[in-house]
Design an enzyme around this catalytic site. Structure first.
Site, PDB file in Angstrom:
ATOM      1  N   ARG A 275      14.735  87.304  91.740  1.00  0.00           N
ATOM      2  CA  ARG A 275      15.355  86.353  90.802  1.00  0.00           C
ATOM      3  C   ARG A 275      16.702  86.855  90.270  1.00  0.00           C
ATOM      4  O   ARG A 275      17.661  86.091  90.198  1.00  0.00           O
ATOM      5  CB  ARG A 275      14.384  86.147  89.627  1.00  0.00           C
ATOM      6  CG  ARG A 275      14.757  85.018  88.706  1.00  0.00           C
ATOM      7  CD  ARG A 275      13.910  85.068  87.420  1.00  0.00           C
ATOM      8  NE  ARG A 275      12.493  85.171  87.662  1.00  0.00           N
ATOM      9  CZ  ARG A 275      11.667  84.123  87.800  1.00  0.00           C
ATOM     10  NH1 ARG A 275      12.133  82.910  87.706  1.00  0.00           N
ATOM     11  NH2 ARG A 275      10.377  84.324  88.016  1.00  0.00           N
ATOM     12  N   ARG A 311      10.252  74.215  89.796  1.00  0.00           N
ATOM     13  CA  ARG A 311       9.989  75.070  88.633  1.00  0.00           C
ATOM     14  C   ARG A 311       9.723  74.304  87.327  1.00  0.00           C
ATOM     15  O   ARG A 311       8.765  74.623  86.624  1.00  0.00           O
ATOM     16  CB  ARG A 311      11.111  76.091  88.433  1.00  0.00           C
ATOM     17  CG  ARG A 311      11.375  76.981  89.657  1.00  0.00           C
ATOM     18  CD  ARG A 311      12.281  78.157  89.350  1.00  0.00           C
ATOM     19  NE  ARG A 311      11.614  79.149  88.546  1.00  0.00           N
ATOM     20  CZ  ARG A 311      11.792  79.314  87.274  1.00  0.00           C
ATOM     21  NH1 ARG A 311      12.671  78.583  86.630  1.00  0.00           N
ATOM     22  NH2 ARG A 311      11.110  80.216  86.602  1.00  0.00           N
ATOM     23  N   CYS A 341       6.743  59.825  92.763  1.00  0.00           N
ATOM     24  CA  CYS A 341       5.779  59.018  92.028  1.00  0.00           C
ATOM     25  C   CYS A 341       4.786  59.868  91.248  1.00  0.00           C
ATOM     26  O   CYS A 341       3.586  59.862  91.537  1.00  0.00           O
ATOM     27  CB  CYS A 341       5.068  58.091  93.000  1.00  0.00           C
ATOM     28  SG  CYS A 341       6.253  57.035  93.806  1.00  0.00           S
ATOM     29  N   GLU A 342       5.297  60.631  90.316  1.00  0.00           N
ATOM     30  CA  GLU A 342       4.451  61.426  89.422  1.00  0.00           C
ATOM     31  C   GLU A 342       5.193  61.561  88.105  1.00  0.00           C
ATOM     32  O   GLU A 342       6.408  61.770  88.114  1.00  0.00           O
ATOM     33  CB  GLU A 342       4.243  62.844  89.961  1.00  0.00           C
ATOM     34  CG  GLU A 342       3.540  62.917  91.264  1.00  0.00           C
ATOM     35  CD  GLU A 342       2.706  64.191  91.384  1.00  0.00           C
ATOM     36  OE1 GLU A 342       2.393  64.817  90.360  1.00  0.00           O
ATOM     37  OE2 GLU A 342       2.394  64.525  92.526  1.00  0.00           O
ATOM     38  N   TYR A 370      13.741  80.874  93.820  1.00  0.00           N
ATOM     39  CA  TYR A 370      12.533  80.048  93.718  1.00  0.00           C
ATOM     40  C   TYR A 370      12.899  78.567  93.598  1.00  0.00           C
ATOM     41  O   TYR A 370      12.238  77.797  92.918  1.00  0.00           O
ATOM     42  CB  TYR A 370      11.653  80.508  92.538  1.00  0.00           C
ATOM     43  CG  TYR A 370      11.342  81.983  92.592  1.00  0.00           C
ATOM     44  CD1 TYR A 370      10.504  82.479  93.574  1.00  0.00           C
ATOM     45  CD2 TYR A 370      11.909  82.887  91.687  1.00  0.00           C
ATOM     46  CE1 TYR A 370      10.236  83.842  93.658  1.00  0.00           C
ATOM     47  CE2 TYR A 370      11.646  84.252  91.767  1.00  0.00           C
ATOM     48  CZ  TYR A 370      10.801  84.717  92.755  1.00  0.00           C
ATOM     49  OH  TYR A 370      10.546  86.055  92.849  1.00  0.00           O
TER      50      TYR A 370
HETATM   51  N1  LLP Z   1       7.658  91.917  94.375  1.00  0.00           N
HETATM   52  C1  LLP Z   1       6.478  91.287  94.331  1.00  0.00           C
HETATM   53  C2  LLP Z   1       5.295  91.947  94.880  1.00  0.00           C
HETATM   54  C3  LLP Z   1       6.386  90.009  93.755  1.00  0.00           C
HETATM   55  O1  LLP Z   1       5.207  89.396  93.712  1.00  0.00           O
HETATM   56  C4  LLP Z   1       7.545  89.388  93.229  1.00  0.00           C
HETATM   57  C5  LLP Z   1       7.485  88.048  92.646  1.00  0.00           C
HETATM   58  C6  LLP Z   1       8.770  90.083  93.307  1.00  0.00           C
HETATM   59  C7  LLP Z   1       8.780  91.348  93.881  1.00  0.00           C
HETATM   60  C8  LLP Z   1      10.058  89.513  92.823  1.00  0.00           C
HETATM   61  O2  LLP Z   1      10.101  89.394  91.447  1.00  0.00           O
HETATM   62  P1  LLP Z   1      11.482  88.966  90.742  1.00  0.00           P
HETATM   63  O3  LLP Z   1      12.480  90.090  90.894  1.00  0.00           O
HETATM   64  O4  LLP Z   1      11.971  87.758  91.415  1.00  0.00           O
HETATM   65  O5  LLP Z   1      11.101  88.761  89.337  1.00  0.00           O
HETATM   66  N2  LLP Z   1       7.879  81.108  91.603  1.00  0.00           N
HETATM   67  C9  LLP Z   1       7.987  81.816  90.367  1.00  0.00           C
HETATM   68  C10 LLP Z   1       8.170  83.298  90.554  1.00  0.00           C
HETATM   69  C11 LLP Z   1       7.068  83.946  91.338  1.00  0.00           C
HETATM   70  C12 LLP Z   1       7.239  85.425  91.435  1.00  0.00           C
HETATM   71  C13 LLP Z   1       6.206  86.010  92.304  1.00  0.00           C
HETATM   72  N3  LLP Z   1       6.399  87.366  92.620  1.00  0.00           N
HETATM   73  C14 LLP Z   1       9.137  81.215  89.556  1.00  0.00           C
HETATM   74  O6  LLP Z   1       9.763  80.287  90.013  1.00  0.00           O
HETATM   75  O7  LLP Z   1       9.374  81.658  88.441  1.00  0.00           O
END
Ligand code: LLP
Length: 423
Positions: A275, A311, A341-342, A370
């Site tokens: 992210r 999101r 349609c939601e 994401y």
């Molecule tokens: N490593 C692992 C094992 C993870 O499960 C994740 C995210 C990351 C790294 C990356 O994390 P970040 O640096 O992006 O915080 N769809 C959700 C986010 C799901 C995150 C899942 N795992 C959203 O849109 O907020």
């Protein structure tokens, strides 16, 4: 520095007006800034410069080949969770020795694929998975590099759906069990090369990271005393980002904490930010279709929807929305909704937005992570185009899907074609 700014009353990505891109590729579309992506990557690289480190971009946040290639060119690798992601890495020529494979449910064919390509390590999440990797490696006459993902039971203080380091979550191995697995001599086709941990995503405080680092440090010390080799400490996903008013710590502060606790252990530090590299490097651009009043409620109906950017619907997430043409029009509270349609199909609710009319463009900010990766074809909506801006230039890095792409691989069985009914 911001890569999305108004110049001559037009919102630009770097030096290109978003409206120009929208005119060429149509809406909705995702637009990414190469400059922002690289700046965010380098923030980690520079902050961790004093430590031996590897940045494995969490490609679940954005898996476009161009983005993967850009990260790899900077010296980065990838954190993957499926065979499909591995295929993308391979296609984008991400060096395989910079790939870590995370996730609780690796299947035999995915394990075999990763062994074939020779990845840096599997972050293993259960005793059964360890046995499976050993079995597949034995069959392939290989030795699998493994780190155990421990569950430190720490509250990351984030959205419950993206908290992963608590005992009650499905992730990681409890520390006590991990200690036993590391010292078992049962698995001949496994080589332990590290330890890993990931407590959650969109974490905006250093405390949980510091607690995790402390716990990892004491674990590594104990493991080494028992003769286990730990060459890599994988500290998991990265920092949270500013969507609204969040003030996440800077990479340098994060690195200071990691250095303090893990630096003395003289291992390589692997990290898996997603992210914080891609999120604020991208926007989702959509066109206003209609204004609609319903009693006291006002809706702005746009051509982008929850299938394109899930999101807000999924987590109730906030994304800032800006008009692409800068305006001083009076603001009023509206819901920004899509054509699906939601009632859950909204990109913003009760948002103060300047008056807009059909044809105006809106930019949904902080959508580079994401966003596209979570898009679906719900309501048979083709997935949108993705564009990468670099200074004054831009490239389409993913074409918009066509209607023809929608039923790809679907077949109508013969008995239906012939018009006969099954008995
Ligand atoms: N490593 C692992 C094992 C993870 O499960 C994740 C995210 C990351 C790294 C990356 O994390 P970040 O640096 O992006 O915080 N769809 C959700 C986010 C799901 C995150 C899942 N795992 C959203 O849109 O907020």
């Amino acid at each position: 520095m911001s890569y999305f700014t108004y110049k001559n009353k037009q919102l630009h990505c770097e030096s290109v007006p978003l409206a120009r891109i929208a005119k060429q590729v149509g809406t909705p579309c995702y637009i990414y800034s190469y400059g922002a992506l690289i700046e965010h990557y380098q923030a980690y690289d520079q902050a961790f410069a004093e430590l031996d480190h590897l940045i494995c971009f969490a490609m679940k946040s954005n898996s476009n080949l161009a983005i993967l290639r850009a990260v790899a060119q900077q010296g980065g690798g990838a954190d993957i969770v499926t065979g499909g992601e591995l295929f993308r890495c391979h296609t984008a020529r991400v060096p395989t020795d910079r790939i870590v494979f995370s996730g609780v449910g690796k299947a035999d064919d995915e394990i075999a694929y990763a062994l074939e390509l020779g990845i840096l390590m599997f972050n293993v999440e259960s005793a059964e998975e360890l046995a499976a990797i050993d079995r597949v490696a034995k069959r392939m006459k290989k030795v699998a590099p493994v780190s155990l993902r421990v569950n430190p039971d720490i509250d990351p203080k984030t959205h419950p759906y993206i908290s992963t380091g608590l005992k009650k979550s499905k992730f990681g191995i409890p520390i006590k069990d991990a200690m036993k697995l590391y010292t078992t001599s049962r698995y001949k086709n496994i080589r332990f090369v590290g330890i890993s941990c990931h407590i959650g995503s969109q974490i905006t405080q250093l405390g949980p990271f510091e607690q995790t680092a402390e716990r990892l440090a004491s674990l590594v010390t104990r493991l080494r005393k028992q003769g286990v080799t730990i060459e890599n400490i994988d500290i998991g996903g990265g920092l949270g980002i500013t969507y609204d008013k969040e003030k996440p710590p800077h990479q340098t502060a994060y690195a200071r904490v990691i250095k303090k606790h893990l630096g003395p252990l003289q291992t390589r530090i692997v990290m898996e930010p997603g992210r914080s590299i891609a999120g604020n490097a991208g926007v989702f651009v959509s066109k206003v279709l209609y204004n609609k009043g319903q009693g006291a409620k006002k809706f702005v109906v746009i051509d982008g929807a929850m299938n394109d950017l899930a999101r807000p619907a999924l987590y109730g997430s906030y994304h800032e929305i800006r008009t692409v043409r800068q305006t001083t029009a009076r603001k009023s509270k509206v819901d920004v909704v899509g054509p699906i349609c939601e009632s859950g199909d909204f990109l913003a609710q009760n948002r103060a937005l300047p008056a807009v009319k059909a044809g105006d463009l809106l930019a949904v900010m902080s959508a580079g992570a994401y966003g596209f990766t979570m898009a679906s074809n719900y309501n048979s909506r083709p997935r949108v185009a993705e564009v990468l801006v670099h200074g004054r230039q831009y490239d389409i890095i993913r074409e918009r899907e066509s209607f023809k792409d929608l039923p790809r691989g679907e077949h109508v069985p013969k008995f239906l074609v012939s018009g006969r009914r099954p008995k």
